[in-house]
Structures are given as structure tokens and as C-alpha cells.
Design an enzyme around this catalytic site. Structure first.
Site, PDB file in Angstrom:
ATOM      1  N   TYR A 138       0.859  -1.186   0.000  1.00 17.42           N
ATOM      2  CA  TYR A 138       0.000   0.000   0.000  1.00 17.42           C
ATOM      3  C   TYR A 138       0.894   1.234   0.000  1.00 17.42           C
ATOM      4  O   TYR A 138       1.457   1.602   1.029  1.00 17.42           O
ATOM      5  CB  TYR A 138      -0.896  -0.024   1.234  1.00 17.42           C
ATOM      6  CG  TYR A 138      -2.003   0.993   1.208  1.00 17.42           C
ATOM      7  CD1 TYR A 138      -3.264   0.661   0.698  1.00 17.42           C
ATOM      8  CD2 TYR A 138      -1.812   2.279   1.689  1.00 17.42           C
ATOM      9  CE1 TYR A 138      -4.300   1.586   0.670  1.00 17.42           C
ATOM     10  CE2 TYR A 138      -2.840   3.212   1.659  1.00 17.42           C
ATOM     11  CZ  TYR A 138      -4.083   2.857   1.159  1.00 17.42           C
ATOM     12  OH  TYR A 138      -5.099   3.776   1.122  1.00 17.42           O
ATOM     13  N   GLN A 140       1.490   4.909  -0.266  1.00 20.88           N
ATOM     14  CA  GLN A 140       0.953   6.263  -0.174  1.00 20.88           C
ATOM     15  C   GLN A 140       2.063   7.251   0.162  1.00 20.88           C
ATOM     16  O   GLN A 140       2.393   8.121  -0.627  1.00 20.88           O
ATOM     17  CB  GLN A 140      -0.143   6.299   0.882  1.00 20.88           C
ATOM     18  CG  GLN A 140      -0.788   7.652   1.093  1.00 20.88           C
ATOM     19  CD  GLN A 140      -2.034   7.540   1.972  1.00 20.88           C
ATOM     20  OE1 GLN A 140      -2.991   6.841   1.640  1.00 20.88           O
ATOM     21  NE2 GLN A 140      -2.003   8.199   3.114  1.00 20.88           N
ATOM     22  N   THR A 141       2.659   7.088   1.347  1.00 15.48           N
ATOM     23  CA  THR A 141       3.708   7.996   1.823  1.00 15.48           C
ATOM     24  C   THR A 141       4.873   8.116   0.830  1.00 15.48           C
ATOM     25  O   THR A 141       5.290   7.140   0.234  1.00 15.48           O
ATOM     26  CB  THR A 141       4.257   7.466   3.157  1.00 15.48           C
ATOM     27  OG1 THR A 141       3.177   7.336   4.068  1.00 15.48           O
ATOM     28  CG2 THR A 141       5.304   8.392   3.737  1.00 15.48           C
ATOM     29  N   SER A 147       2.557  13.329   6.280  1.00 10.95           N
ATOM     30  CA  SER A 147       1.316  13.854   6.850  1.00 10.95           C
ATOM     31  C   SER A 147       0.456  14.555   5.804  1.00 10.95           C
ATOM     32  O   SER A 147      -0.757  14.405   5.774  1.00 10.95           O
ATOM     33  CB  SER A 147       1.654  14.851   7.968  1.00 10.95           C
ATOM     34  OG  SER A 147       2.425  14.226   8.953  1.00 10.95           O
ATOM     35  N   ARG A 311      11.287  -9.910  42.313  1.00  3.25           N
ATOM     36  CA  ARG A 311      12.547  -9.216  42.543  1.00  3.25           C
ATOM     37  C   ARG A 311      12.579  -8.673  43.966  1.00  3.25           C
ATOM     38  O   ARG A 311      11.664  -7.972  44.392  1.00  3.25           O
ATOM     39  CB  ARG A 311      12.677  -8.062  41.546  1.00  3.25           C
ATOM     40  CG  ARG A 311      13.992  -7.324  41.633  1.00  3.25           C
ATOM     41  CD  ARG A 311      14.036  -6.191  40.604  1.00  3.25           C
ATOM     42  NE  ARG A 311      15.222  -5.393  40.748  1.00  3.25           N
ATOM     43  CZ  ARG A 311      15.299  -4.097  40.503  1.00  3.25           C
ATOM     44  NH1 ARG A 311      14.232  -3.441  40.071  1.00  3.25           N
ATOM     45  NH2 ARG A 311      16.426  -3.443  40.653  1.00  3.25           N
ATOM     46  N   THR A 430       3.276   7.808  15.512  1.00  2.00           N
ATOM     47  CA  THR A 430       3.528   8.631  14.329  1.00  2.00           C
ATOM     48  C   THR A 430       2.628   8.234  13.161  1.00  2.00           C
ATOM     49  O   THR A 430       2.112   9.093  12.455  1.00  2.00           O
ATOM     50  CB  THR A 430       5.025   8.507  13.926  1.00  2.00           C
ATOM     51  OG1 THR A 430       5.836   8.823  15.056  1.00  2.00           O
ATOM     52  CG2 THR A 430       5.358   9.460  12.789  1.00  2.00           C
ATOM     53  N   GLU A 432      -0.631   6.437  10.994  1.00  3.33           N
ATOM     54  CA  GLU A 432      -2.100   6.610  11.063  1.00  3.33           C
ATOM     55  C   GLU A 432      -2.472   7.958  11.675  1.00  3.33           C
ATOM     56  O   GLU A 432      -3.404   8.053  12.460  1.00  3.33           O
ATOM     57  CB  GLU A 432      -2.752   5.467  11.854  1.00  3.33           C
ATOM     58  CG  GLU A 432      -2.799   4.138  11.135  1.00  3.33           C
ATOM     59  CD  GLU A 432      -3.419   4.209   9.757  1.00  3.33           C
ATOM     60  OE1 GLU A 432      -4.333   5.018   9.558  1.00  3.33           O
ATOM     61  OE2 GLU A 432      -2.948   3.479   8.866  1.00  3.33           O
ATOM     62  N   ASP A 434      -0.107  11.441  12.843  1.00  2.00           N
ATOM     63  CA  ASP A 434       0.813  11.791  13.927  1.00  2.00           C
ATOM     64  C   ASP A 434       0.021  12.240  15.159  1.00  2.00           C
ATOM     65  O   ASP A 434      -0.939  13.001  15.045  1.00  2.00           O
ATOM     66  CB  ASP A 434       1.718  12.935  13.443  1.00  2.00           C
ATOM     67  CG  ASP A 434       2.660  13.410  14.522  1.00  2.00           C
ATOM     68  OD1 ASP A 434       3.783  12.898  14.576  1.00  2.00           O
ATOM     69  OD2 ASP A 434       2.271  14.308  15.318  1.00  2.00           O
TER      70      ASP A 434
END
Lengths: 675, 675
Positions: A138, A140-141, A147, A311, A430, A432, A434
Site C-alpha cells: 500500500y 501512499q507515503t 502527513s 525481585r 507517528t 495513522e 501523527d
């Protein structure tokens, strides 16, 4: 073998649980059938040697990608072997817990075909993709644009003569970048490109573009594709995030997905009927991310809670001494600072879970409305899902790393299990949308709702009804928290009133700022950010409170109801305390109420102390998924850390590879030692 | 080649700088000679192919360690070749910017010999270690014990018959763990073990223990040693953090370091004269970590500032449009939210730098006092260095990761340069005293000082004089901030008064809580934590303010003075704003003053906008050290990201390794596609 002190400690802590753990597991996953199904799938996936975490660590970049390919193949074999349903297959991907080269083929490429292709296109491409005879990604960027979608530079120019689109990267910053699956495996890509006909630019549209030949997997002429290299913190190591640069790459006109916009043989462009319909898949993704935030925080707190229980560090005098065995050091989970850091994160995981459930309900209801053409709830669901995505994924990412820090030095071992969770998860802050940019969506929506409050108050949705009170500035400013003693802080109406007051004040502050002369919206993004978190925290707290009455209906035992109430209270009060200045700044909360708030938080921490192991157990995460030497169900942390180290490849030889080449020259640079 | 828009943007921003950048570089490093020396060393180290960052990435764990060994050898060759001084050698280690297998040999093992060995022992072991004819490590932490030193389980039992110590791990949790250099390279270890004579346990002491044979590098019988495996987030990848388990391993009595405690041939134990003297090296380490926090934050902000200057995203209407070229998108550094997140971190880097300088002065002065037996300032310097270590390393680690998030999607690429900085740095929040535990040190000291304020007020040290005001509860509660308009917030006395008031109130709150019945100190660690940060932030702000007058004395130009003043103001006001609830809770700051505070912060951000590129340039970090495709000096971010990806090994073949093995079976599981 003698049972270790660590195992004894965890078993003893578990035995103190005040409620039937299975009830909460059922609450988390919905039903006994669903729990059984999860366990079945987990068993299949996590016991398969190809998916063994032991084989995934310490690899080079080239080996990492190859392992990702091997896992992809095995995944498809298992699907066939076990005839997984769609849901079971998605569950597999969750349990594999690494992004795979074929991951986005399944979760983005195939859905894009069905969502944006015509029926005919879906019929052609769908089966090819479902049978992974082609593998898509996919895209897109771009290198230069993430953004800002409208700034994409890749073009698809219509060539009437050949009836083709010419896909072209106008400059190298137009190369698609970060695209999962594109690095080495994809044969096809769903590409967002600016559609251009006769010199006219119609903006980004979707195209299916062949990238690599099905004959020999070589990129086509005019296609330059590759891997973008390693990612931060060792995250996303098994996936081939890639790039592609097009040099006038021709594809048939029919490869444009034409469910909405269309282009005819003679170059006639038909625009899509409704632009907002495409919001649906975005909302679905963001809603899913709310539940995901709860799950990853659940995993991290499971590890931190169990390790902090076994612990032991320092002898503490008197009150907190181990009564059964005073020679033992104090379990670190008994320190107030550990409780104050850890328990609120468990409460956050549960509160966000409630918000995630609510989002699923809202999404489904919106979807059925959309089916009959009703878009009235679209804006609200979009705004709330955006806001929650930002707030919840911020809380979860911060929380996971805080869990690691809680675990002292061993937390920084890869084998603590936290590093893998965090490095896979933190990019969600970041992608889907920012988390900072997203806050403008919900702020903008609330500004519109504020207008609605004046003009059509009856149309206000449930999470913005409080805006009615924000209309009257004077009344808002004179509102005061009603708490008089610490227990008042446990009243849901007191908690909600506080959240509503805060959000209301921040909406009106934003409205005032926006009304000033010469102010542009982007100057107000700090105010938007503050408002968004106030609103989202209000929504989460509301959902947590609402879930208590839902749980009541489900015939839960009173023990479970009590612990859920405490978690809900801790979430609300801890959140209010974290943003105390917002409440103090206009005198809504008084100094004395601050003291009572802290006192009540301390009481809640104490009240929850015996139940935290049960609360994380309820998430039912299998040991193989946690993949943590320190956080396994039996608590045998030190033994596992020891065993895991022994198994490392580097420890299989007594003398390290590189001894003669480097160590001997170092030792003898000035002659051999005379001892 | 045409200069890219990115390069033009960064050059244009740089040209706006209002002060001579070299003046600040001199301020940071002390002198022109020091700047020149740094540059010389950087050139030697960073241009050597063995240290090339390109070779350090994408490796398997085994290759990583081997690379660490190769770098260690090269380091020693360069030292010989260039006859580095001690300081120059330390500088090399800084520029190499990866922990090496021989790192702790140099910085911990050798110093331990000189600090804890007798003159005779130093004369014997010192030269062997200096010529690395033996390679040592510093083995304190165990699998089961880190923070709690007194709980160590390794024993050194004196055998009178053989005049030997029998080094033994009483259980597997007694194995030394996390020890840098122990994994594969160390021939010797400085071991902390409980000294036992005739059944009597004298607690932890230091011994030099041979681990691996100098003949063939095999571990001795009775010694099981190895590597603990990969660390979180890809951090510490080149160093062999290791473990060792002893099974009655004998060493000569003389291998106990006897500068302080001694054991004679007949088993007589002599205790050390003064236990606090050993604090010196701890203070030195923690003081150094203050300056280090400034430097790493300087590096991260350098990258984020430059990339935010060249990154353009979205068209913003009117006021912020690019006047020269309205077609271009807006530089993200012009968004208020980016400025509000980024600029305070630059201010923090400079303020912490001032605190680091102050710590160096205080340490030196304390050291010369110690020489003449005066331990009067030891407690204060120890307390302040502990407090600052906690606060500054927390600020820096958080800030580095915030810088990455500021950079959008590309921030998550390994090539952004931030991941390496953060993954190497974040463990500093845990080691040398866990940042949460450490806060008890300074809180405890301030409680003592509060007593001093009552009994011997003239003995109060400069950073605790304000406690005099905290003695009178009523007066303290009636104190009010004097700000009347926004510019009042720029007065140093106003800022300091606020910090002092806050710390003073928290000291008295803690004192009150501690005086309650049945309260034990560890129940108050939340209060200690709050107090420590209040105190440390006060110290940092004081140092930043003090450094302004020091700078004045150094003949700085007024332009530089102005920008330093703005940075100091931004640090103080941003810090106050971050902890606003502390000031609102007792009405010290009024709602109106909050508004003025925000207004003044906004003004400072605007005033600094033209200078931020110059401010990060002043740190003078060479491109090779930043190792960032996005943050290089020329700003050519996109070109570098592109070029770096092309160079990756995985991209050197057109079809990926694993194609036939995995991809073909995936594509053909259901037969070959019919397109």
C-alpha cells in the site's frame, strides 16, 4: 528440582487474588469460546519452530528480512493446513508479533481492492491477491510527504493514444517510501498518485501498479525499488519497508481503481459521489488502535508486575518486612514508588480497554447507519477515534518504556521482553496520523459542537453534552469541585464533573483564542493538543465508568466488580492528578482537595496491591508471546535469564571468533605480559 | 549539481543568526585550543574506516561483537600512532560513540587499581593494564543484585593454608552479570566479593581475579564466563556485557586490593580508615554525567532543528507563508507546536551545560579540600551530583526521543541518527544509581540541611540557603510570586524565588511527613522524588543564571549575551510551567500569572526562532559523529536518506536472497497467477 524463591513469591502473590481471574479474562475477550479460540491459535503459531522468538533475535538485516520471508511462507501454510477463518488468520498475525513482508498485503492491499475497486475489478484482483499469486503493498507515503497527503508528487498521466496511465516520480522526493512489503517481496503496489488528464491535475487517486515481474521477480524497466534500511530501536526488523521510484512506467487504464472516481476510454473524468465515505476505513483502523493500546500496555504491565513481585532488593525495616521470612529482602512491588508508577498503568490498560470496546460499538452502529445513507454520526466517531488514537497510543508507548525502567538493570536486557514490545509499538505514535497533528481533528470538532450547543443543543452527542455548561463563561468559572473528604473522590459523578469542567474550560479558551484577529488555526495547535487530551481522557474515564454498569449486567461476582471499580477510580484520579494544574488554575480544585486526592490515590494503591498479579494474569498472555525471561507465568525470572544467556550463539564456543585477529594483537602490542 | 531546496533553506536559516556562533562554541568547550583539539581527534577517529558508522549497522550479534573487537584494536593502534594524551584518548572514546569491549578496562578497571591498590599493587598491575597485556573489567553487579550493593552474594573466603582467597558464587544469582568486557575479551576482573575469614563476613571488598588464560584465552577451571546476550533497542551492541560464575576459584591473597582494608598472611583484617573517601569516584562519574546529558541532548536537538528547518509540510495561509516563494510548503519549524516542543530542549541543553560546568568547579574544589583532609563539602557535592544526575539524565533521555518524534516518519529510520543516540544513552537513567532511587540521596541531604538551618544557619551551603525561609511555615505559605506583567517573568530574582519557594515547600512537606508516627523512610520515596526534581531544577536554573555573569566577564558580544539570556529564561519559565501545579497548589502563582507565563514563553520562542540553527551549530558536532541523514550541516536531508538506502547490502542484488526458497512457494501455493 527445588522450587525457587521467585516461583514461590509469584505463586503466593497470585494466591492472594480477591476475585476469580477467569471472570476478567472473559470480560476482556468477550466469551469462553473466544478465550479458547485465542489459546488454540496461540498454540499453533507460537509452538511452531519457524515462529520461535529464539530464532528471531541477534540477526543481521539481511537475515532479518529472510526470516520475515520464511515466517510469511509458514503463515500461509498454517492457514491452509488449519483452514483458518478470517478472524483466526488476523489473530495469527497478532500472535506472530512481528510485522511481516506479507502483512500489509493482507491488511491494506486486499482491503483497498475491495473498498476502492469496482465489482469487476474486485472480481479480477481479489482472488489473485487472496491466493497471494500476486503480492501487493500500500504505497501512499513519499520521501518528501507523509502527513500532507495533498502534497504527494507521484503522477499518473493519462495517455489517450495507448489507453494507459504513465506512472512517474516527478523528482526523487516523489519516490514512495516506508512502504511495507515493497522492499523485497511485492509484485504489485496500490499507489496513490495525482491523476492528470490533458494537463489537469485531479489530485491523488489509487492505482494498481505492477512492480516486479512474476517471471523472475526483477523490477520492471522504469521501476527502481528497494529496501529503505533498518529502522529505529530494532523495531520492524522482519519487514521490508521499501521505496520505489518510477520513470514513466505505463500501466493499463483499467488499473485505476474506479469504485468512486472513474475515467473513461476517452479521458472523461467522473468525480466520486461523496468524499467522506472513505473515512470509514480510517475510523476502523484508529478504533482498532485503541484496543491495541490496551493490549500492549497489558503485556508490558504483565511483565513488570510479575518481575517486581519476584525481585527482592534491600531490607526495609519494620512494617514492610517479610513476615514469613525476615531474612529475605523486600519484594520491590512493596515499595510505594513502584506501586505509584506501576498500578496506574494497569488501570490505564483496563480503562483504555473499556474505551476500545465502546469504539467498536460506536463504529458498528455508525456503519449500519451509513448503509442506509445516514452520515449523522460520522463526524463524532471520526473525531473521537482520532482523539483516542492520539491519547491512548501516547499513554501506551510511554507506559511500556516506563515498565522497562521500573525493572532496573535487567529491564535493559533484550530478554526482559519489553524492548520488542516497545520498538514494535512506538511508531504507532507517528503513523495513522501523527499524535500531535491528530489533536487538531478533535479540537476542530469540539469547536463545531460548541456552536451546535448554542444553536441546536438537542443535537449534542453524549460526549459533548457538557458543552452546554461551557457556554456560560461566568457559570463555568464559578464551578467548584464538590469533594469534602477523600472518599468523595470515589464518586463517579465527582470524577466526571471534573473531567467535563476541564474540557469545557479548554474548549472555551480555544474558542476565545480562535476569535482573536489575525489568528490562524495552525497558531493554535498547542491549545488543540491540550484540549484533545482533556477530551479523550474524559471519554476514557466515561467508558471505564460505563463499563462498570455493563459488567454488572453480565453477572460478575462482587469481588470482580470491586476490583474493576478500583481500577476505574485509580484511572480517573491518577489522570486528574497528572493534569492537576488545569484544575488548580481556575480554582476548580482547592489545595485541600489536592491533598485528599493524593490520599485517596494512596488508598487505592494499597487496596489494589493484593490483586495486581491477578489483574495482569487476566490478560491471559501466553509465555511464548510475552517472550520475557523476567515476566513468565511461573515467575522463575533469574533461572530463565541465566538459561537464555547460555543458549546464545556467541556462547557456543569457549573462545570468541575474532580472538586471533583482534584480541591477540591487543594483548601483545607491547610484548607478552610478564606475570 | 543544482543546490537542493533543503540546502538553501538551512543556509538561509543559518544566515539569520544574530550572534557570532564561534563565541558560543568557545563558551561550550572553553577555548579555541580545545575546539581545535576536538576537531583534530574527531578527524582522526571518524575518518578511519574501522570506525565508519556504515560498517556498524545491520549486523548480527556475533558480527557486532567482532566489530567491537576490531574497533578496540584500532583504537590502541591510533593511540600509539598519534601518541594521544590521556585526555585525547578519552576524547577518542567519546567520538567513537559506541561502548567497546575495552572501554571499561580503561575507565573502570585501571582507575580501580590505582584508587584501591597499594602503591606496590599499583606498580605491579598498573603497567600490565596500561599496556593492555591484561584486559580487565569491573565486576560488581550480580544477577540477583544491582542497586543493593550490600546484598552481593559472591564470596572471597580466606584459606590460611594456601594463603589464597577462594572466589565462589554461592548460588547462580551470585553470578556477576552485565559486566562490560567480561563477555568475550577480559582476562582479568576486578570483583566485588564478600570477604570472609574464619566464617566472619566483612562485607564486599575488591579483588583482582584472573578469568581467562593468557595462553589460549580459555576460562580457567572453576570459571564459567560468557556474554549475557543482546541489549534493548539495539543499544550497547558492540560491547560484550558478560557474566561469570565461580566454582571455588582460588587466587593469591595479594590479589585483594589493600589500599584501605588489609588482610595479613595470618588472616588479620584491618578495616579502612574512612569509608566516605570512596565517594570521590562516584561523584566524579555523576558530575561527568551532567555534562554528558547536555552533549547528547545537544546532538539530538542539532538533528531535529536542522531537519525541521528543511522539512516542509502543508501550506499555511497568510502570515506564515514563505514570502520568497509562496508555492513552497511551510517549514515545519515555523509551527508553534514544533517550536514549543523543540526550543525548550535546546534551552535545556544549554542550562544543563552550565550546571555541568558548575559541577566540575565544585568537584575540583572539593578534591583540593579533601587533599588536606577537609570533608566539609563532600556531603553537598555528593547530594547535588546525585540529584543532577537523576534529573539531567531523565531530561536528556526523554528529550532525545522527543526529538525523534518531532521528526515525523523519517525519525523512525535508523538513519535519522537519533536511534543510536537514544539507545546508547537511555540506560544511563538506570546505571550509576537508578534515577528514582537516587532522589532519596538529595532529599535526605536537604532534610539534614533543614536541621542545620535551625541550629547553624551560617553553615548552609549556597544551594540550600533558601531553607531559612522554609523554617517559618506561615511565612512560606503566604509567599506570593511578584509578577505583574509578562516581562517580570524575565527577572532572574523572580525565577529563582519561584524555584526556591517550591523546593522549600516540598522540603517542609517531606519533613512533616517524616515526622509522623510509624512512617519509614522508604514510604516517602514519592515525596523524595518530587523534592529532588524541584531542588535539581533550582540548581540548574541557578547555574544557567550564574553563567550569564560569567559569560559577561569573558568579553562576549552583546548578541551572544542576549541569546544566552533568552535560553536561560526559556529554561526557567518552561520548567516552571511544566510543574505548574506545584506553584498553583499553594497559591504562589495566580491564574493571571499563569497566563502571563505562557505569554512570555511564547514571546521567547518567537524571539529565539531566528537563532536556533546557530545555537545547535555552536555545539560543533561533526557530521560523521551525528551520523544522521537528516541532520547534517548542509541540510541535504532527502538526498542523503536516498543515498544511504541505496548503499544497503540488501539492495545490492536485484532479487532478494530467499526468493526461490520462500517467495516462489508463496506465489505458487495455489498455482501460478493467470493474469
Amino acid at each position: 528440582m527445588v522450587e525457587s524463591q521467585a516461583c514461590k513469591d509469584l505463586a503466593a502473590a497470585r494466591a492472594k487474588t480477591s476475585f476469580p481471574i477467569i471472570e476478567l479474562t472473559r470480560y476482556i475477550y468477550g466469551s469462553d469460546e473466544e478465550i479458547a479460540r485465542r489459546r488454540k491459535i496461540a498454540n499453533i503459531v507460537l509452538n511452531d519452530p519457524v515462529f520461535s522468538f529464539d530464532r528471531r533475535v541477534g540477526l543481521s538485516r539481511v537475515e532479518d528480512v529472510k526470516t520475515g520471508l520464511a515466517m510469511s511462507l509458514r503463515l500461509y501454510q498454517l492457514r491452509e493446513e488449519h483452514k483458518f477463518t478470517h478472524e483466526e488468520f488476523r489473530m495469527c498475525l497478532d500472535f506472530i508479533d512481528d510485522y511481516l513482508p506479507v502483512g500489509l498485503h493482507e491488511t491494506a492491499f486486499i482491503p483497498a481492492i475491495y473498498a476502492q475497486g469496482t465489482d469487476e475489478q474486485a472480481k479480477y484482483w481479489g482472488p489473485l491477491a487472496e491466493k497471494h499469486q500476486i503480492i501487493g503493498c500500500y504505497a501512499q507515503t513519499e520521501l518528501g510527504h507523509g502527513s500532507n497527503l495533498s502534497g504527494l508528487e507521484t503522477t499518473a498521466t493519462f495517455n489517450k493514444d495507448t489507453d494507459e496511465w504513465i506512472i512517474h516520480s516527478t523528482t526523487f522526493t516523489a519516490s514512495k517510501w516506508w512502504i511495507g512489503g515493497l522492499g523485497v517481496i511485492a509484485t504489485h503496489a496500490f499507489i496513490q498518485a495525482r491523476l492528470i488528464i490533458d494537463g489537469k491535475d485531479y489530485g491523488p487517486h489509487g492505482f494498481i501498479v505492477p512492480i516486479r515481474s512474476l517471471k523472475d521477480h526483477r523490477p520492471f524497466p522504469g521501476v527502481k525499488a528497494g529496501d529503505i534500511g533498518p529502522k529505529a530501536y530494532g523495531g520492524f526488523s522482519k519487514i521490508d519497508n521499501g521505496y520505489v521510484l518510477f520513470d514513466h512506467h505505463p500501466i493499463p487504464r483499467e488499473n485505476m481503481l474506479m469504485r468512486f472516481a472513474k475515467v473513461s476510454r476517452d479521458g472523461q473524468y467522473t468525480r466520486p459521489p461523496h468524499s467522506k465515505l472513505s473515512y470509514g476505513s480510517m475510523i476502523l483502523l484508529r478504533s482498532g488502535m485503541v484496543r491495541e493500546a490496551s493490549m500492549v500496555l497489558g503485556r508490558a504491565t504483565t511483565i513488570a508486575t510479575r518481575y517486581s513481585t519476584v525481585r527482592r532488593q534491600f531490607h526495609v525495616p519494620t512494617s514492610r518486612k517479610d513476615i514469613d521470612n525476615p531474612k529475605l529482602e523486600t519484594q520491590v512491588i512493596n515499595y510505594p514508588m513502584v506501586q505509584a508508577r506501576l498500578f496506574p498503568m494497569i488501570a490505564q490498560a483496563y480503562a483504555i480497554l473499556a474505551a476500545g470496546k465502546k469504539m467498536q460499538v460506536m463504529y458498528k452502529s455508525m456503519l449500519s447507519e451509513l448503509m442506509v445513507g445516514d452520515i449523522s454520526s460520522l463526524a463524532e466517531v471520526h473525531s473521537i477515534s482520532s482523539g483516542l488514537k492520539s491519547t491512548c497510543s501516547t499513554i501506551a508507548a510511554t507506559g511500556i518504556e516506563d515498565c522497562r525502567k521500573l525493572m532496573g538493570g535487567h529491564g535493559f536486557s533484550y530478554f526482559s521482553g519489553i524492548p520488542h514490545i516497545w520498538s514494535s509499538y512506538v511508531p504507532s505514535n507517528t503513523y495513522e496520523g501523527d499524535n500531535f497533528l491528530l489533536t487538531q481533528q478533535s479540537a476542530r470538532y469540539l469547536m463545531k459542537q460548541l456552536k451546535t450547543a448554542t444553536t441546536e443543543p438537542e443535537k449534542l452527542t453524549s460526549f459533548s453534552k457538557y458543552l452546554l455548561r461551557a457556554l456560560d463563561q461566568d457559570a463555568l468559572q464559578s464551578e467548584r469541585c464538590s469533594v469534602q473528604d477523600a472518599s468523595d473522590w470515589l464518586k463517579p459523578e465527582v470524577q466526571l464533573a471534573a473531567f467535563e469542567h476541564r474540557a469545557g474550560r479548554l474548549v472555551s479558551t480555544l474558542a476565545l483564542a480562535a476569535s482573536q484577529e489575525n489568528v490562524i488555526w495552525s497558531d493554535l495547535n498547542i491549545e488543540c493538543w491540550r484540549l484533545n487530551h482533556a477530551q479523550s481522557e474524559y471519554v476514557i474515564a466515561s467508558c471505564a465508568i460505563e463499563s462498570l454498569s455493563l459488567a454488572k449486567d453480565e453477572d460478575m461476582s462482587s469481588g470482580t466488580m470491586h476490583v474493576l471499580k478500583r481500577l476505574s477510580d485509580l484511572f480517573a484520579l491518577h489522570t486528574i492528578h497528572t493534569s492537576l494544574s488545569d484544575y488548580l488554575e481556575d480554582y476548580y480544585i482547592s489545595p485541600n482537595q489536592c491533598q485528599l486526592l493524593r490520599q485517596q490515590i494512596k488508598s487505592l494503591l494499597t487496596a489494589l496491591a493484593d490483586d495486581v498479579v491477578g489483574l495482569v494474569d487476566a490478560f491471559d498472555f501466553p509465555d511464548q508471546l510475552l517472550n520475557s525471561a523476567l515476566g513468565s507465568y511461573d515467575g522463575d525470572a533469574y533461572q530463565r535469564l541465566w538459561d537464555t544467556a547460555q543458549k546464545q550463539k556467541i556462547n557456543q564456543t569457549e573462545v570468541v571468533d575474532g580472538y586471533k585477529e583482534y584480541i591477540v594483537p591487543i594483548l601483545t602490542q607491547y610484548g607478552v605480559a610478564k606475570l
